[in-house]
Every structure is written in structure tokens, then in C-alpha cells.
Scaffold this motif. Structure first.
Motif, PDB file in Angstrom:
ATOM      1  N   ASN A  91       0.976  -1.012  -0.128  1.00 56.28           N
ATOM      2  CA  ASN A  91      -0.003  -0.092  -0.185  1.00 56.28           C
ATOM      3  C   ASN A  91       0.889   1.321   0.041  1.00 56.28           C
ATOM      4  N   ARG A 104       2.189   1.853  -3.354  1.00 59.42           N
ATOM      5  CA  ARG A 104       1.095   2.248  -4.221  1.00 59.42           C
ATOM      6  C   ARG A 104       0.996   3.972  -4.313  1.00 59.42           C
ATOM      7  N   ASP A 150      -2.454 -14.361  -2.838  1.00 61.03           N
ATOM      8  CA  ASP A 150      -3.068 -13.341  -3.407  1.00 61.03           C
ATOM      9  C   ASP A 150      -2.303 -12.101  -2.876  1.00 61.03           C
ATOM     10  N   ASP A 199      -0.296  -9.751  -5.422  1.00 61.45           N
ATOM     11  CA  ASP A 199      -0.426  -8.167  -5.416  1.00 61.45           C
ATOM     12  C   ASP A 199       0.657  -7.539  -5.538  1.00 61.45           C
ATOM     13  N   GLN A 206       2.123  -7.451  -9.137  1.00 62.40           N
ATOM     14  CA  GLN A 206       1.386  -6.867  -9.782  1.00 62.40           C
ATOM     15  C   GLN A 206       1.794  -5.333  -9.998  1.00 62.40           C
ATOM     16  N   TRP A 207       2.112  -4.871  -8.589  1.00 63.10           N
ATOM     17  CA  TRP A 207       2.491  -3.313  -8.567  1.00 63.10           C
ATOM     18  C   TRP A 207       3.967  -3.305  -8.720  1.00 63.10           C
ATOM     19  N   GLN A 261      -2.712 -15.423 -10.219  1.00 59.96           N
ATOM     20  CA  GLN A 261      -4.174 -14.929 -10.040  1.00 59.96           C
ATOM     21  C   GLN A 261      -4.954 -15.962 -10.469  1.00 59.96           C
ATOM     22  N   SER A 300      -9.702 -13.261  -0.098  1.00 57.62           N
ATOM     23  CA  SER A 300     -10.492 -12.020  -0.743  1.00 57.62           C
ATOM     24  C   SER A 300     -11.829 -12.214  -1.487  1.00 57.62           C
ATOM     25  N   GLU A 304     -11.092 -11.744  -6.869  1.00 61.07           N
ATOM     26  CA  GLU A 304      -9.967 -12.531  -7.624  1.00 61.07           C
ATOM     27  C   GLU A 304     -10.264 -12.269  -9.208  1.00 61.07           C
ATOM     28  N   ARG A 308      -9.534  -9.225 -10.450  1.00 60.01           N
ATOM     29  CA  ARG A 308      -8.030  -8.966 -10.518  1.00 60.01           C
ATOM     30  C   ARG A 308      -7.606  -9.460 -12.029  1.00 60.01           C
TER      31      ARG A 308
END
Length: 167
Positions: free
Chosen positions: A57, A60, A96, A100, A103-104, A129, A140, A145, A148
Motif C-alpha cells: 500500500n 502504491r 493473493d 498483489d 502486480q504493483w 491470480q 479476498s 480475484e 483482478r
């Protein structure tokens, strides 16, 4: 009401920081994420999933800044998140939180102009994913999912990588 040293304080701070990020108050969000992570590290092992989620976070914040001036810091935070998640799961299982982070990290690489590396990381996140969706090992929820996966597919298409997107 929260009391001093309440274990929920870092979680509440994380939620506040997400809200600050979402309304464009990036400097404050980064400060709150940093402080929340420090607090959580006082009470939790370094590989605790909340710490790793906060690192993601926090990164991001730097990825949504315009102009993006702290991409190196975003990359450092994401690399730490990925390393800690790998340390937490020696068997290298898909989850997940790892997807995540990947991905970032891919988005960070794209913003840094490392398009091919970014696409590669985004593809790896997409594959993870899909594995999670297939195995139904989701914290989640299935719909989140599936969203995503759809988002990652669209993002890769947007980046001009049309090969091997569909199963």
C-alpha cells in the motif's frame, strides 16, 4: 475506543492512509503508512501478512503520484514485500498477497520505462491470480480475484502485449 498500544492502531492507520492516498494526499499517506508499518513491526514478526500488505500500500502511494518522483522508493518497498512473502512461504506457494506485490512491481517497472520487465512481472502476477482462482484458495473472495484477473488481462492488452493472454 482505541487505547495506547492497542494492536488495532496500525490497522486503523493503514485504513486512514489508504483514504488519504485515494483523495490525493500522498505525502500524508506515505507518512502514515511508514508510521503504521513501524508500529506493526514492534508487535509482529517481519513476515506477518499485514506488514507486507502495508509495504504494498505504501509503494502504491508513490506509483499514483504525478509526477512520479519516488519510483525508486516504490520499487524498494515492493522488493521488500516480495522478499518477505517468499520468506514466509518457503514452498513458494501462490497467494493473493504475493500476486498483489508482483502486480504493483510490474506497474512500477513500466513507469520506470522497463516495459518488457514490467510486462513479464505482470504476466507472472496474472498466472498466479489464475492459479488462485482455479484452486479457489482465496482470502479476498472469488469475485474479487476474478476482477483482478480481468484487470490484469486488460492492463497487459493496454501495454501492447496481446500474446498468450487467454488460456
Amino acid at each position: 475506543a482505541l487505547k495506547p498500544n492497542d494492536p488495532e492502531i496500525p490497522i486503523v492507520m493503514n485504513n486512514l492512509a489508504v483514504m488519504l492516498r485515494n483523495v490525493g494526499r500522498h505525502a500524508e499517506a506515505a507518512a502514515v503508512f511508514g508510521e503504521a508499518t513501524l508500529l506493526l513491526r514492534q508487535t509482529q514478526p517481519p513476515t506477518h501478512h499485514d506488514i507486507i500488505a502495508m509495504l504494498i500500500n505504501h509503494a502504491r502511494v508513490y506509483l499514483v503520484e504525478e509526477p512520479p518522483e519516488r519510483l525508486d522508493e516504490a520499487e524498494r518497498l515492493l522488493e521488500e514485500a516480495i522478499r518477505l512473502r517468499r520468506d514466509a512461504h518457503e514452498d513458494d506457494q501462490a497467494d493473493d498477497i504475493m500476486a498483489d506485490a508482483m502486480q504493483w512491481k510490474g506497474e512500477c517497472l513500466v513507469k520506470q520505462g522497463e516495459i518488457e520487465k514490467g510486462i513479464s512481472m505482470l504476466k507472472a502476477a496474472l498466472a498466479m491470480q489464475r492459479t488462485l482462482l482455479d484452486e479457489d484458495q482465496l482470502q479476498s473472495g472469488v469475485q474479487a480475484e476474478a476482477n483482478r484477473v480481468t484487470h490484469l488481462e486488460a492492463r497487459l492488452e493496454e501495454l501492447g502485449d496481446h500474446g498468450s493472454l487467454k488460456k
